[in-house]
Motif scaffolding. Structure first.
Motif, PDB file in Angstrom:
ATOM      1  N   SER A 168     -16.752   1.510   1.554  1.00  0.00           N
ATOM      2  CA  SER A 168     -17.367   0.331   2.154  1.00  0.00           C
ATOM      3  C   SER A 168     -17.115  -0.853   1.228  1.00  0.00           C
ATOM      4  O   SER A 168     -17.428  -0.792   0.041  1.00  0.00           O
ATOM      5  CB  SER A 168     -18.867   0.566   2.329  1.00  0.00           C
ATOM      6  N   CYS A 187     -19.760  -4.755  15.475  1.00  0.00           N
ATOM      7  CA  CYS A 187     -19.160  -3.491  15.063  1.00  0.00           C
ATOM      8  C   CYS A 187     -17.917  -3.258  15.907  1.00  0.00           C
ATOM      9  O   CYS A 187     -17.984  -3.294  17.134  1.00  0.00           O
ATOM     10  CB  CYS A 187     -20.145  -2.343  15.246  1.00  0.00           C
ATOM     11  N   ALA A 200     -11.330   3.042  10.820  1.00  0.00           N
ATOM     12  CA  ALA A 200     -12.013   1.840  10.352  1.00  0.00           C
ATOM     13  C   ALA A 200     -13.187   1.511  11.260  1.00  0.00           C
ATOM     14  O   ALA A 200     -13.080   1.591  12.485  1.00  0.00           O
ATOM     15  CB  ALA A 200     -11.044   0.671  10.318  1.00  0.00           C
ATOM     16  N   ASP A 232     -15.656  -1.722  11.223  1.00  0.00           N
ATOM     17  CA  ASP A 232     -15.881  -3.001  10.555  1.00  0.00           C
ATOM     18  C   ASP A 232     -16.983  -3.808  11.228  1.00  0.00           C
ATOM     19  O   ASP A 232     -17.186  -3.713  12.438  1.00  0.00           O
ATOM     20  CB  ASP A 232     -14.591  -3.816  10.542  1.00  0.00           C
ATOM     21  N   GLU A 242     -18.717  -9.995   5.732  1.00  0.00           N
ATOM     22  CA  GLU A 242     -17.768  -9.120   6.421  1.00  0.00           C
ATOM     23  C   GLU A 242     -17.802  -7.784   5.701  1.00  0.00           C
ATOM     24  O   GLU A 242     -17.702  -7.742   4.471  1.00  0.00           O
ATOM     25  CB  GLU A 242     -16.362  -9.710   6.368  1.00  0.00           C
ATOM     26  N   TYR A 301     -16.177  -3.931   5.602  1.00  0.00           N
ATOM     27  CA  TYR A 301     -15.055  -3.093   6.022  1.00  0.00           C
ATOM     28  C   TYR A 301     -15.318  -1.669   5.557  1.00  0.00           C
ATOM     29  O   TYR A 301     -15.487  -1.429   4.362  1.00  0.00           O
ATOM     30  CB  TYR A 301     -13.745  -3.611   5.419  1.00  0.00           C
ATOM     31  N   CYS A 302     -15.371  -0.740   6.509  1.00  0.00           N
ATOM     32  CA  CYS A 302     -15.691   0.644   6.178  1.00  0.00           C
ATOM     33  C   CYS A 302     -14.589   1.589   6.631  1.00  0.00           C
ATOM     34  O   CYS A 302     -13.959   1.377   7.669  1.00  0.00           O
ATOM     35  CB  CYS A 302     -16.993   1.069   6.857  1.00  0.00           C
TER      36      CYS A 302
END
Length: 140
Positions: free
Chosen positions: A59, A77, A88, A90, A103, A105-106
């Motif tokens: 993350s 999401c 991903a 996000d 923001e 980002y995962c």
């Protein structure tokens, strides 16, 4: 498509400087992820019954603007699958005036809880569990 959920900043989420604690931004993204997958027909509890579970692999957050108590935000999401075992998920946290606050980002995987390994085709397995890609997936 992008899933969105409103959240109001609560006073207990603030740090000593009077703005939202950094960890809470991640919690807001988690709320959006859980809600988005639920709206897409794939509740985590249902996955557990199939001996599957989501795993957050990484993350990354980019803080853009601070948030303060009682502010209303929208947390988006979007999900993007490629090839491989991870995908991903996000989120963007947007203030009521349209300003981006953060923001996130995962990278996520889907674990077979019996084998303790990531499943090879997470999108297919999720679809078999009731996931509707059109609710949260993006192709860009």
């Amino acid at each position: 498509m992008t899933f969105r959920i409103p959240i109001t900043v609560r006073s207990y989420e603030l740090d000593s400087l009077g703005h939202v604690n950094q960890a809470v931004y991640h919690q807001y993204a988690e709320v959006a992820r859980m809600s988005a997958f639920g709206a897409a027909g794939c509740a985590w509890a249902d996955l557990r019954e199939r001996d599957l579970g989501p795993v957050l692999l990484s993350s990354t957050i980019h803080y853009r603007r601070e948030l303060r108590a009682a502010e209303s935000v929208e947390v988006s999401c979007t999900v993007k699958f490629g090839t491989g075992k991870s995908f991903a998920v996000d989120s963007v946290i947007t203030k009521a005036d349209g300003t981006v606050a953060a923001e996130i980002y995962c990278v996520v995987g889907l674990m077979d809880l019996r084998a303790r390994r990531l499943v090879t085709e997470p999108r297919s397995v999720l679809i078999d569990a009731g996931y509707r890609p059109e609710v949260v997936e993006t192709s860009d």
